[in-house]
Design a protein around this motif. Sequence first.
Motif, PDB file in Angstrom:
ATOM      1  N   LYS A 112      -6.326  -3.389  -0.610  1.00 56.02           N
ATOM      2  CA  LYS A 112      -5.489  -3.873   0.484  1.00 56.02           C
ATOM      3  C   LYS A 112      -4.043  -3.578   0.110  1.00 56.02           C
ATOM      4  CE  LYS A 112      -5.237  -8.340   1.301  1.00 56.02           C
ATOM      5  NZ  LYS A 112      -5.483  -9.710   1.839  1.00 56.02           N
ATOM      6  N   ALA A 113      -3.273  -3.052   1.042  1.00 56.48           N
ATOM      7  CA  ALA A 113      -1.886  -2.672   0.795  1.00 56.48           C
ATOM      8  C   ALA A 113      -0.957  -3.422   1.743  1.00 56.48           C
ATOM      9  CB  ALA A 113      -1.708  -1.170   0.992  1.00 56.48           C
ATOM     10  N   GLN A 114       0.253  -3.696   1.250  1.00 54.62           N
ATOM     11  CA  GLN A 114       1.267  -4.340   2.077  1.00 54.62           C
ATOM     12  C   GLN A 114       2.608  -3.664   1.857  1.00 54.62           C
ATOM     13  OE1 GLN A 114       2.051  -8.478   1.226  1.00 54.62           O
ATOM     14  NE2 GLN A 114       3.193  -8.743   3.127  1.00 54.62           N
ATOM     15  N   LEU A 115       3.268  -3.364   2.950  1.00 55.81           N
ATOM     16  CA  LEU A 115       4.634  -2.837   2.941  1.00 55.81           C
ATOM     17  C   LEU A 115       5.411  -3.636   3.976  1.00 55.81           C
ATOM     18  CD1 LEU A 115       6.726  -0.739   1.997  1.00 55.81           C
ATOM     19  CD2 LEU A 115       5.887   0.756   3.815  1.00 55.81           C
ATOM     20  N   ARG A 116       6.343  -4.429   3.493  1.00 60.02           N
ATOM     21  CA  ARG A 116       7.061  -5.377   4.359  1.00 60.02           C
ATOM     22  C   ARG A 116       6.041  -6.227   5.123  1.00 60.02           C
ATOM     23  NH1 ARG A 116       9.874  -0.770   3.846  1.00 60.02           N
ATOM     24  NH2 ARG A 116       9.107   0.300   5.690  1.00 60.02           N
TER      25      ARG A 116
ATOM     26  N   MET B 256       7.986   1.036  -2.075  1.00 60.27           N
ATOM     27  CA  MET B 256       7.204   0.235  -3.021  1.00 60.27           C
ATOM     28  C   MET B 256       6.136  -0.508  -2.220  1.00 60.27           C
ATOM     29  SD  MET B 256       6.946  -0.895  -6.288  1.00 60.27           S
ATOM     30  CE  MET B 256       8.546  -0.750  -7.047  1.00 60.27           C
ATOM     31  N   VAL B 257       4.877  -0.195  -2.480  1.00 63.99           N
ATOM     32  CA  VAL B 257       3.744  -0.790  -1.786  1.00 63.99           C
ATOM     33  C   VAL B 257       3.103  -1.817  -2.713  1.00 63.99           C
ATOM     34  CG1 VAL B 257       1.508  -0.328  -0.713  1.00 63.99           C
ATOM     35  CG2 VAL B 257       3.353   1.352  -0.510  1.00 63.99           C
ATOM     36  N   ASN B 258       2.811  -2.992  -2.193  1.00 62.98           N
ATOM     37  CA  ASN B 258       2.115  -4.006  -2.977  1.00 62.98           C
ATOM     38  C   ASN B 258       0.624  -3.891  -2.715  1.00 62.98           C
ATOM     39  OD1 ASN B 258       4.327  -5.407  -4.264  1.00 62.98           O
ATOM     40  ND2 ASN B 258       4.907  -5.991  -2.191  1.00 62.98           N
ATOM     41  N   PHE B 259      -0.171  -4.052  -3.775  1.00 65.26           N
ATOM     42  CA  PHE B 259      -1.622  -3.929  -3.652  1.00 65.26           C
ATOM     43  C   PHE B 259      -2.300  -5.245  -3.982  1.00 65.26           C
ATOM     44  CE2 PHE B 259      -0.212   0.426  -4.339  1.00 65.26           C
ATOM     45  CZ  PHE B 259      -0.870   1.067  -3.295  1.00 65.26           C
ATOM     46  N   PHE B 260      -3.402  -5.508  -3.254  1.00 66.38           N
ATOM     47  CA  PHE B 260      -4.164  -6.736  -3.387  1.00 66.38           C
ATOM     48  C   PHE B 260      -5.645  -6.411  -3.389  1.00 66.38           C
ATOM     49  CE2 PHE B 260      -0.209  -7.503  -1.221  1.00 66.38           C
ATOM     50  CZ  PHE B 260       0.302  -8.612  -1.869  1.00 66.38           C
TER      51      PHE B 260
END
Length: 132
Positions: A23-27, A57-61
Amino acid sequence: MKRVYRCPHCRAILNPCIKLILKAQLRDHLGLFVFSPQPGNYEVAIPDDFPVRKGDMVNFFCPVCSADLTSAHDQAFAEINVTTGSHMAAVVFSKTFGRYATYFITRQDVKSYGKHASPATINFWGEGPERQ
């Protein structure tokens, strides 16, 4: 031998059908990214409406437990686990889109992949070269 990627928090398998799913999140945008399980292969399937650009910068979950996969050793990297047969390792990869740097870390070795990977400049153990 097949690599099995797992969440370091819930131990869920992240590559149930060969490809690695995170799962990815950008803003305020969320999506599922599908990666190649092969080290050094940076092909990734990204949803068409996910607005990622080089340098973001992409956050991963974890897609199962939603745990943040940011490395405790370096906030610019994400970290998951991998097993190949009886061998276990941590896989640490850059969260910056377009930065190709991946590290497979075992107790005995660090293998780096990608044109931006440099074992001399990355440190996951909290120690570094002495400064003069």
